[in-house]
Scaffold this active site. Structure first.
Site, mmCIF file in Angstrom:
data_model
loop_
_atom_site.group_PDB
_atom_site.id
_atom_site.type_symbol
_atom_site.label_atom_id
_atom_site.label_comp_id
_atom_site.label_asym_id
_atom_site.label_seq_id
_atom_site.Cartn_x
_atom_site.Cartn_y
_atom_site.Cartn_z
ATOM 1 N N LYS A 1 0.892 -1.231 -0.024
ATOM 2 C CA LYS A 1 0.035 -0.062 0.120
ATOM 3 C C LYS A 1 1.035 1.206 0.016
ATOM 4 O O LYS A 1 1.727 1.725 1.265
ATOM 5 C CB LYS A 1 -0.955 -0.065 1.310
ATOM 6 N N ARG B 1 -3.722 8.866 -4.977
ATOM 7 C CA ARG B 1 -4.191 8.053 -5.972
ATOM 8 C C ARG B 1 -4.410 8.731 -7.202
ATOM 9 O O ARG B 1 -4.683 9.899 -7.391
ATOM 10 C CB ARG B 1 -5.589 7.508 -5.533
#
Length: 841
Positions: free
Chosen positions: A402, A407
């Site tokens: 992660k 994003r």
């Protein structure tokens, strides 16, 4: 005078109805009119009370200019009566509206859903031609609908109708009933003789977040502009804004304004409002915004203005999201919108499927991607144990690191590029402009493609990603050996083919086949197939020990589902009921007003700690999560606070950044509550003054009534907690995940032992490796040394990097007394008063 013309309450004594002269019994519900008092001051008012039926009967014979109750928003005290009485009044309002419509002669026009290309026009009725020219506000609005014939003069297109539907949606607590309200409106229209309005424009307004409009106006700016429009006191309006709703603030001062008065009747249409909103996105200078808002406001009733401002804020206060609204249009409309984010396309395709000219009778709407239009990203939910991961991912787990970046969804159509954030907004150019050069090289055979991934700074020297927050334009200069890198973890559109329905493992395979990685610029996310719990435990241990944010787990056969939380995320604060999370016992130093439902309440709290050396309090974080409504209500009175004057300097006892000045300070921090705060991790923040230490995603987990300020976490203790959190021991991890030996990513323990036996090294080889390692290790030259770098020192950024690289510590002016060394350009230059003399070397 009150902002509203009507009120409702329960009779405190026996009185008489103004219309029928019959008794209003004590305790019975009654409606009242608020009128100017002819015998008193101009600011006082008199009340005339009626039975509910009597007042609504009087409206039937009222003149067109007489003010009547059009919605519950017109009634003062409506929120304080019981639900049964609320329903009765709403029923009367609805009946009155239906009566008006049936009494009005109107040529019925039913919507024909057959294919046609019709242009319809509406006059915006602008009075100031010169102002129109200056702001280029068009006088005609053309609405083209390929599939639906629209009656531009239909009551279904009135802005007043839009507000009534919003009020009905807001009134129902059930999401199914909210959808039903919209469905019935699109079927029958406001007059119940068939919907003849513009469905697309209506949906555009009731889903303000579905458009990419940017108004560049926050609540404070709106108050500033409207204080000039209404010619009223800005400070007074700002104080009213503390109640949390800028639309209520503007509406309240609109009714009091002598400079500009609300219209008695609403004459605006949804197309005029839509045009005004478009125009508002094009003006950024304050004078232009002021002129446009003033022109709009002159045409508004008080309720028009309230709703218009809520459209600017993209919050209509109806407690209904895209799914509630679009479910009323078609069973698949929401899913189609999640993928395409093209509302117009969805509406036009729905019209193709409508039978008999009435929305509601539809076939399934197909779901398709539109290149260069953002797709709602797939998300992950918290995974709190290894066992639960295997329950939810039954076909094998694809585990990915992660990444702690931002994003990014990248769309490429030939030489054209578009970049979208997690919230579907355009990404700032400085973060992604380089990709236009590298994506064609990384994907040479992809003419049309949509990629999902994370953009972050990548340390090319140490071959590892840098932490969250380093991507900002002003911070990249501090990392000379870093490049902006796009880590790609999914592809759901390639050369005209929609890949969303393909399995995750197949999408990954296609991605691997088409990408040519460019180190430090475009790289594949690190991924491995996990088939048993032990392997996952080892991977989690490695991730946490290396200071990475966590893992994302995906079922190997899962499809890409926009907006769905069907992936899993593993972070240390999720594991073992949060026992791995970072915590600190901090003191409440101040508070801020909340917004929305918490408007007017102290609902965000400024937390901090004491510097034991200086006896000053320093800020660590703001927290708003962890309290239920009942506890929050008690805190309003239990914490002793004084209102802050942001024009004055902060109290002497606190060191606080100017951008964090609260609305209230505690009267005495030594008598203030201590709360245990838990977060994802300790982090570094430029705005907080506790040596820059903060807590990421904080929440209140315990009220520490058992502790006094002396037992709370001090700044000195906080530093140790920060250092310890970056060096979590294997013992803590093993306690959480089970007693397993640490292993490399994807490598079995048996394979490692076999490998070790085969690799027998000579003494010469071992010595060579040892020399190589010692050369690469950075010596701790500055260990236990604390530096203060005076303002204006040449190459201060480089100095900071070198000092930190060799284990030194840097402090700002707040901690100058702790410095062992002060760095200056010249010995005679100005220094802060509290500079230690023995630190100048």
């Amino acid at each position: 005078m009150s902002d509203l013309n009507f009120l409702v309450d329960y009779s405190k004594r026996v009185s008489k109805c103004k219309k029928c002269k019959q008794e209003l019994e004590k305790g019975s519900v009654r409606l009242g009119k608020l009128l100017p008092n002819a015998f008193g001051d101009s600011d006082t008012e008199m009340k005339q009370y009626y039975h509910i039926d009597c007042l609504f009967d009087s409206f039937k014979r009222a003149r067109a200019t007489t003010k009547v109750i059009e919605s519950a928003d017109d009634i003062q005290g409506f929120d304080k009566i019981n639900q049964k009485d609320k329903d009765l009044i709403i029923e009367k309002i609805d009946s009155m509206e239906k009566g008006k419509k049936s009494a009005t002669t109107k040529t019925p026009t039913k919507a024909s859903m057959k294919q046609s290309d019709e242009e319809v026009k509406t006059d915006l009725e602008e009075s100031d031609a010169e102002s129109d020219k200056k702001r280029k506000l068009i006088d005609k609005t053309e609405i083209k609908s390929k599939k639906i014939k629209i009656d531009i003069n239909s009551d279904d297109n009135r802005f007043e109708t839009f507000q009534k539907i919003c009020n009905k949606v807001a009134k129902d607590s059930s999401h199914l009933k909210k959808s039903s309200v919209i469905r019935e409106f699109f079927k029958n229209g406001i007059n119940e003789d068939g919907f003849t309005g513009d469905m697309y424009t209506f949906l555009k307004l009731i889903l303000p977040s579905a458009t990419n409009r940017v108004f560049n106006l926050n609540s404070k700016q709106l108050v500033k502009l409207y204080s000039k429009i209404f010619d009223c006191d800005f400070d007074e309006m700002s104080a009213h804004l503390n109640q949390g709703d800028v639309s209520e603030t503007c509406c309240s001062f609109f009714t009091k304004s002598e400079n500009i008065k609300p219209e008695d009747k609403s004459t605006l249409t949804i197309h005029q409002i839509d045009t005004y909103l478009d125009e508002l996105t094009k003006v950024t200078k304050e004078n232009d915004q002021l002129n446009l808002l003033e022109k709009i406001t002159k045409k508004c009733t008080k309720n028009d203005l309230k709703t218009f401002i809520r459209l600017i804020k993209k919050d209509l206060r109806i407690d209904a999201g895209s799914k509630n609204i679009l479910d009323a249009v078609s069973p698949n409309a929401y899913a189609a919108f999640q993928v395409s984010r093209d509302l117009k396309d969805v509406v036009e395709r729905v019209s193709d499927l409508v039978q008999n000219g009435k929305p509601g009778l539809k076939k399934d709407l197909s779901i398709r991607i539109n290149l260069m239009t953002p797709v709602k990203p797939m998300l992950a939910e918290a995974c709190k144990s290894v066992e639960s991961a295997f329950v939810k991912c039954k076909n094998g787990i694809l585990a990915e690191i992660k990444y702690d970046g931002e994003r990014l969804q990248l769309h490429k159509d030939g030489s054209k590029f578009d970049f979208f954030s997690r919230n579907l907004k355009a990404v700032q150019p400085h973060k992604v402009s380089y990709l236009k050069e590298y994506i064609p090289k990384a994907f040479p055979n992809a003419d049309k493609i949509i990629l999902d991934g994370e953009v972050l700074l990548y340390d090319t020297k140490n071959k590892k990603p840098l932490p969250f927050g380093t991507l900002g334009a002003h911070k990249k200069n501090e990392f000379k050996d870093a490049t902006v890198c796009f880590f790609v973890f999914d592809c759901f559109y390639l050369n005209g083919e929609d890949l969303m329905s393909k399995a995750m493992k197949d999408r990954r395979k296609m991605l691997e086949e088409h990408i040519k990685e460019i180190p430090g610029r475009v790289m594949l996310s690190e991924q491995t197939l996990i088939k048993n719990p032990d392997c996952l435990r080892k991977l989690i241990m490695r991730t946490i020990n290396e200071g990475l944010e966590g893992l994302v787990l995906k079922d190997s056969k899962s499809i890409y589902e926009p907006g769905k939380r069907h992936w899993l995320k593993v972070k240390k604060d999720y594991l073992d009921e949060g026992s791995m999370a970072d915590t600190a016992d901090l003191v409440v130093l101040g508070a801020y007003y909340g917004t929305g439902n918490k408007g007017g309440m102290k609902s965000i709290f400024l937390m901090g700690c004491l510097n034991e050396k200086t006896q000053k309090w320093h800020t660590v974080t703001k927290v708003a999560n962890g309290f239920d409504d009942k506890t929050l209500e008690k805190l309003q009175k239990s914490i002793q606070m004084t209102k802050a004057d942001k024009k004055d300097s902060p109290p002497d006892w606190i060191v606080v950044n100017k951008s964090l000045i609260p609305d209230f300070y505690v009267t005495d921090p030594k008598k203030s509550p201590i709360w245990e705060l838990t977060g994802a991790e300790f982090s570094k923040s430029d705005v907080h003054t506790a040596d820059g230490i903060s807590i990421r995603f904080p929440r209140v987990t315990r009220l520490r009534d058992d502790k006094s300020w002396k037992e709370a976490t001090s700044l000195q203790r906080l530093r140790k907690l920060f250092d310890a959190s970056k060096q979590k021991s294997d013992l803590a991890l093993e306690k959480t995940l089970g007693s397993v030996k640490r292993s490399v990513f994807g490598e079995k323990e048996d394979d490692r032992s076999k490998k070790a036996k085969k690799e027998k090294k000579t003494k010469k080889e071992i010595k060579s490796e040892s020399d190589s390692e010692s050369d690469s290790d950075m010596p701790s030259l500055f260990k236990d040394n604390i530096f203060f770098i005076n303002s204006g020192v040449d190459k201060s950024t480089d100095l900071k990097r070198y000092i930190r690289a060799y284990d030194g510590k840097i402090v700002d002016e707040n901690f100058l007394d702790e410095a062992t060394h002060v760095i200056v350009n010249r010995l005679d230059e100005d220094l802060p008063k509290n500079t230690p003399k023995n630190a100048l070397k």
